[in-house]
Each structure stands twice: as structure tokens, then as C-alpha cells.
Motif scaffolding. Structure first.
Motif, short mmCIF file in Angstrom:
data_model
loop_
_atom_site.label_atom_id
_atom_site.label_comp_id
_atom_site.label_asym_id
_atom_site.label_seq_id
_atom_site.Cartn_x
_atom_site.Cartn_y
_atom_site.Cartn_z
N VAL A 149 28.24 18.19 -11.93
CA VAL A 149 27.30 18.03 -10.83
C VAL A 149 27.04 19.25 -10.33
CG1 VAL A 149 26.77 16.96 -8.78
CG2 VAL A 149 27.84 15.67 -10.43
N TRP A 150 28.23 20.25 -10.18
CA TRP A 150 27.97 21.61 -9.56
C TRP A 150 27.42 22.40 -10.54
CZ3 TRP A 150 30.37 25.83 -11.93
CH2 TRP A 150 30.15 27.17 -10.95
N ARG A 151 27.22 22.27 -11.86
CA ARG A 151 26.42 22.93 -12.82
C ARG A 151 25.09 22.65 -12.93
NH1 ARG A 151 29.46 25.91 -16.14
NH2 ARG A 151 31.84 25.47 -16.69
N VAL A 152 24.83 21.37 -12.53
CA VAL A 152 23.51 21.03 -12.29
C VAL A 152 22.86 21.96 -11.13
CG1 VAL A 152 21.88 19.22 -11.97
CG2 VAL A 152 23.50 18.67 -13.54
N TRP A 153 23.53 21.67 -10.09
CA TRP A 153 23.19 22.32 -8.88
C TRP A 153 22.99 23.83 -9.23
CZ3 TRP A 153 22.67 22.21 -3.43
CH2 TRP A 153 22.83 23.34 -2.79
N GLY A 182 0.78 -1.21 0.03
CA GLY A 182 -0.01 0.12 -0.05
C GLY A 182 1.01 1.22 0.06
N HIS A 183 2.16 1.18 0.18
CA HIS A 183 3.08 2.24 0.38
C HIS A 183 3.31 2.64 -1.31
CE1 HIS A 183 3.72 0.30 4.11
NE2 HIS A 183 3.97 1.78 4.65
N LEU A 184 3.60 4.01 -1.30
CA LEU A 184 3.89 4.62 -2.66
C LEU A 184 5.31 3.96 -3.04
CD1 LEU A 184 2.65 8.26 -2.18
CD2 LEU A 184 1.82 6.61 -3.73
N LYS A 185 5.38 3.90 -4.38
CA LYS A 185 6.77 3.39 -4.98
C LYS A 185 7.59 4.63 -4.78
CE LYS A 185 5.16 -0.26 -8.13
NZ LYS A 185 5.00 -0.62 -9.37
N ARG A 186 9.16 4.37 -4.71
CA ARG A 186 9.94 5.21 -4.38
C ARG A 186 10.15 5.89 -5.99
NH1 ARG A 186 15.53 4.38 -1.21
NH2 ARG A 186 13.83 4.18 0.37
N PRO A 187 10.22 7.13 -6.22
CA PRO A 187 10.45 7.59 -7.66
C PRO A 187 12.01 7.39 -7.91
CG PRO A 187 10.28 9.59 -5.87
CD PRO A 187 9.74 8.34 -5.27
N ARG A 188 12.28 7.22 -9.15
CA ARG A 188 13.57 7.06 -9.42
C ARG A 188 14.35 8.19 -9.46
NH1 ARG A 188 15.07 3.96 -15.24
NH2 ARG A 188 17.58 3.74 -14.76
N LYS A 189 15.50 8.20 -8.79
CA LYS A 189 16.81 9.05 -8.77
C LYS A 189 17.22 9.52 -10.02
CE LYS A 189 18.26 8.03 -4.02
NZ LYS A 189 17.56 6.51 -3.86
N SER A 190 17.26 11.15 -9.96
CA SER A 190 18.00 11.46 -11.31
C SER A 190 18.91 12.71 -10.69
CB SER A 190 16.80 12.23 -12.08
OG SER A 190 16.35 13.20 -11.56
N LEU A 191 19.81 12.88 -11.44
CA LEU A 191 20.67 14.03 -10.84
C LEU A 191 20.16 15.30 -10.56
CD1 LEU A 191 23.53 14.60 -9.93
CD2 LEU A 191 24.32 15.04 -12.25
N THR A 192 19.24 15.77 -11.57
CA THR A 192 18.44 16.94 -11.24
C THR A 192 17.38 17.08 -10.06
OG1 THR A 192 18.56 17.49 -13.98
CG2 THR A 192 16.85 18.52 -12.26
N GLY A 193 16.76 15.91 -9.94
CA GLY A 193 16.08 15.70 -8.87
C GLY A 193 16.65 15.95 -7.54
N VAL A 194 17.77 15.25 -7.37
CA VAL A 194 18.56 14.92 -6.29
C VAL A 194 19.02 16.50 -6.14
CG1 VAL A 194 20.62 14.27 -5.14
CG2 VAL A 194 19.17 12.53 -6.36
N MET A 195 19.66 17.00 -6.81
CA MET A 195 20.12 18.49 -6.57
C MET A 195 18.96 19.45 -6.20
SD MET A 195 23.17 18.61 -6.86
CE MET A 195 23.41 17.00 -6.21
#
Length: 406
Positions: A160-164, A121-134
Motif C-alpha cells: 500500500v505504501w508503494r502505491v502511495w 437522481g444522485h450520481l452513483k458512487r465510483p468503485r473504490k480502488s487502492l490507486t484511487g483511494v491513495m
């Protein structure tokens, strides 16, 4: 309630208070063969943990154990957590942005949009992306729950810093500004996957031979280190601060509180010290807190809010900058970490003692060598003298015999 029998014993688990750790981080790993694969974890020792994730040391995690995803690179981390529990809370929130109440409700709804539910019944965890994590990282370091901690974000990959930066320009996140450190000149992705030296795995190993020149060599080597290998794993950055605090309270030089001007009895309260090395301003912890909170409210230009702990301010004596996180780290280390303090302050003394012992041993060996040489010379002299006497005696006997013969 029935009374306990004499044979029954009640045992309770007592947690020993510990000082604020020298370093505790929440890190982000990215797979070198597959950049879309990310992993988030926490550790007090990033070099050792990276070695474990890459299978070069015991430990690691099941999600990073696939050979097709190795080696992993530690592309970003957040430091400055006051405890392991604090780091674990931040790690969970960064891993579960769709559940964490620190994330705004509209962002949580956006993260779970289109996702199904598990059998439980719990929601599935969304897939990680670099933009989403930042995005989640920017939101978490800005909320009041985490924003008043002495956190700092480190980036070891320019991409990674540029995405941030791109996420920050696209979305206006409120909250406090957080220091950002970039270090792109460090080891390459392949060298980050290399085996960590024993000295990195155990910062307590002391390989010096007792010479003061070793400290200069270590400093030079530390300057050459980059990335996660340049992070301070112990309390060395505040060594002078800790030594000053030990000296003040050992000789009872605390005097009067720098804020309320009242006398402070030795060992009867929690006293904090100005972090500046040349300043010996000491005050009650609550006095420091009220003073720094008042300074923050005055700087912002509004009345005092509902904050309990300050972040930084100005010393009333030397007018230097006071960081609340550093002040509390020294205080907890002084009252809870006597073993850490002794290890920090006596390390150089041990080296000097070893150097003196080494010099003394050399001197003793030289003395023994000299005494042995003198003994050999004396023995030689005695042998020469005995030989000369024997020659004289032999000559006298021969002359007597010759006369007798004649």
C-alpha cells in the motif's frame, strides 16, 4: 410573541466542551481474501475497531460483516484529527471524492465519467480502488482545509505504501508536506484478525501490582508492539508536558507573556506553554499565534497570508520547535479535561500507594506473626513454670507424707 406560562419550561441542549482527543483516526481496511475490497472508517481506538470489523467483538459495520471478506487488515490510517467531527468530515471526503469540493473539479469529473445515476437522481458512487483511494488521500492532506491540521499518515503494508509513493511520483500534488510513518514489521494479516486483549480494548484497565518495575515491563512490551497496536491510545506521550503545565499554573509561575512581555493574571485568559520540558515560556494564545504565523511567513519568503492558525514555529525563549497541535492539545486538556489529567498524572501515584500499602500489609502481618510467636513463647514459658512448680509442690507433698509416714 406570547409570554410563557409559569408551568412551561424551556430546555436547551448544552454541549460540554471536551479536550482535543488523544487519538482519532481515519483508517483504510483491505480484505485479506479479496484485496480489491476496501473500507474506509474512523475511530479513536484502531485495535478495538479492527476486532469489531472482524466479528471478534460487538459492533463493526454491515459492509464488513460478510464472512467471505473476513478477516480485514488495517493497512493505512491518518491520525492527528482535532476532534471527532473533523475526522468524520475527512472520512466523508475520502469516501466521496466525486462529490467533495476539496477535490479539484477535473478530478471529480474524471471520477464520475461513465457512471450512471440512481433513481433518486444522485450520481452513483465510483468503485473504490487502492490507486484511487491513495490519489484522493494525497489530494485531501494537501488542501488548505486539512493541510494545516497536525495530520500524519501511517502505513502498515509495504504494498500500500508503494502505491502511495507511485501516485506521488506520477501526480504533482500541491500543499503542505505531511509526515509519513511506515511500520511493516508488525503483526501479519492473520494475527491482525486475532482477538484483542482486554487491556487493548480498555486502555484504562490498570493491571499493575504497584511496583515501579511494572512501568519498565510495560515500556518493554510497548516496544515489542507493532502496527496499530503500537499507537498511543491515551495522553501518555505528553505526560511530562501536562505535568509541567499543571505545576506552572498551580504555583502561579506564569509570569509575563513570552511574546508581548505583559503580565498574565492567573485564571483570566488562555495561556499556552512551550512544549519543551525544560522551558517554562508562557504566553497568550493570540500572541503565540501571531508570532508563529509571522515566522512561517518569513520562512516561506512572502508576506503574511490569510491563515488564521499556525502549524509550527520556534520558541522565543529556548529556540526549540513549537508544534501548534501539541500546544493546543495540552491547553484544552488543562482547561477542559480535568478528569483525564487526574487519570494521567495519578496513575503512577496510585501504583506507588498500592506498593506502600502492600509493604505495610506485609510488615503488619510480620508484626502480628512476631507478636503471636511471642505470645506462644510466653504461654510456653508459663506452662513450663507451672509444670515445674507443680513438680516441686508434688515433691514437697510427697516428702511430707514420707516423713509423716515414718
Amino acid at each position: 410573541m406570547l409570554p410563557l406560562k409559569e408551568t412551561e419550561r424551556v430546555t436547551t441542549t448544552q454541549l460540554q466542551p471536551k479536550p482535543i482527543p488523544a487519538l482519532y483516526t481515519v483508517y483504510i481496511l483491505r480484505s485479506q481474501p479479496r484485496h480489491a475490497s476496501l473500507y474506509i472508517g474512523s475511530t479513536p481506538h484502531p485495535p478495538r475497531r479492527l476486532s469489531q470489523h472482524n466479528g471478534l467483538a460487538k459492533g463493526g459495520a454491515y459492509r464488513t460483516s460478510k464472512k467471505s471478506l473476513r478477516p480485514w487488515d488495517m493497512v493505512c490510517l491518518v491520525s492527528g484529527f482535532p476532534s471527532m467531527i473533523a475526522a468524520l468530515k475527512f472520512e466523508w471526503a475520502l469516501n466521496n471524492p466525486h462529490k467533495s469540493l476539496h477535490i479539484p473539479a477535473e478530478k471529480r469529473a474524471e471520477a464520475v465519467k461513465g457512471l450512471g445515476r440512481r433513481k433518486t437522481g444522485h450520481l452513483k458512487r465510483p468503485r473504490k480502488s487502492l490507486t484511487g483511494v491513495m490519489e484522493s488521500l494525497r489530494m485531501l492532506v494537501g488542501v488548505r482545509s486539512f493541510g494545516r491540521w497536525p495530520l500524519r499518515v501511517h502505513f502498515f503494508e509495504e504494498e500500500v505504501w508503494r502505491v502511495w509513493e507511485k501516485v506521488g511520483m506520477k501526480n504533482a500534488f500541491g500543499g503542505l508536506k505531511i509526515p509519513v510513518v511506515t511500520d511493516f514489521g508488525g503483526p501479519t494479516a492473520s494475527s491482525q484478525g486475532a482477538r484483542v486483549d482486554e487491556e487493548l480494548l480498555d486502555p484504562g484497565i490498570d493491571g499493575g501490582d504497584g511496583n515501579d518495575d511494572d512501568d519498565d515491563d510495560e515500556d518493554a512490551q510497548n516496544e515489542k508492539k507493532h502496527g496499530i497496536y503500537a499507537l498511543p491510545l491515551d495522553y501518555t506521550p505528553i505526560k511530562e508536558y501536562v505535568a509541567k503545565g499543571q505545576e506552572i499554573f498551580e504555583f502561579e509561575r506564569q509570569g509575563n507573556c513570552v511574546v508581548c512581555k505583559e503580565a498574565m493574571a492567573a485564571g483570566r485568559g488562555l495561556y499556552a506553554i512551550c512544549p519543551k520540558t525544560s522551558c517554562e515560556a508562557v504566553g497568550h494564545v493570540d500572541c503565540w499565534s501571531r508570532c508563529l504565523l509571522k515566522q512561517e511567513a518569513k520562512k516561506v519568503g512572502m508576506g503574511r497570508g490569510d491563515e488564521i492558525l499556525p502549524t509550527k514555529g520556534e520558541c522565543l525563549k529556548c529556540h526549540g520547535e513549537v508544534l501548534w497541535g501539541d500546544m493546543m492539545k495540552e491547553l484544552t486538556l488543562r482547561i477542559r479535561g480535568q478528569a483525564e489529567v487526574e487519570k494521567l498524572l495519578k496513575k503512577k501515584k496510585r501504583r506507588r500507594a498500592a506498593a506502600k500499602g502492600k509493604v505495610k500489609g506485609k510488615g503488619k502481618a510480620a508484626d502480628e506473626k512476631g507478636s503471636n510467636a511471642e505470645e506462644r513463647n510466653a504461654k510456653g514459658n508459663r506452662e513450663v513454670k507451672t509444670t515445674s512448680q507443680r513438680i516441686v509442690e508434688d515433691s514437697e507433698d510427697s516428702e511430707f507424707l514420707d516423713i509423716a509416714y515414718l
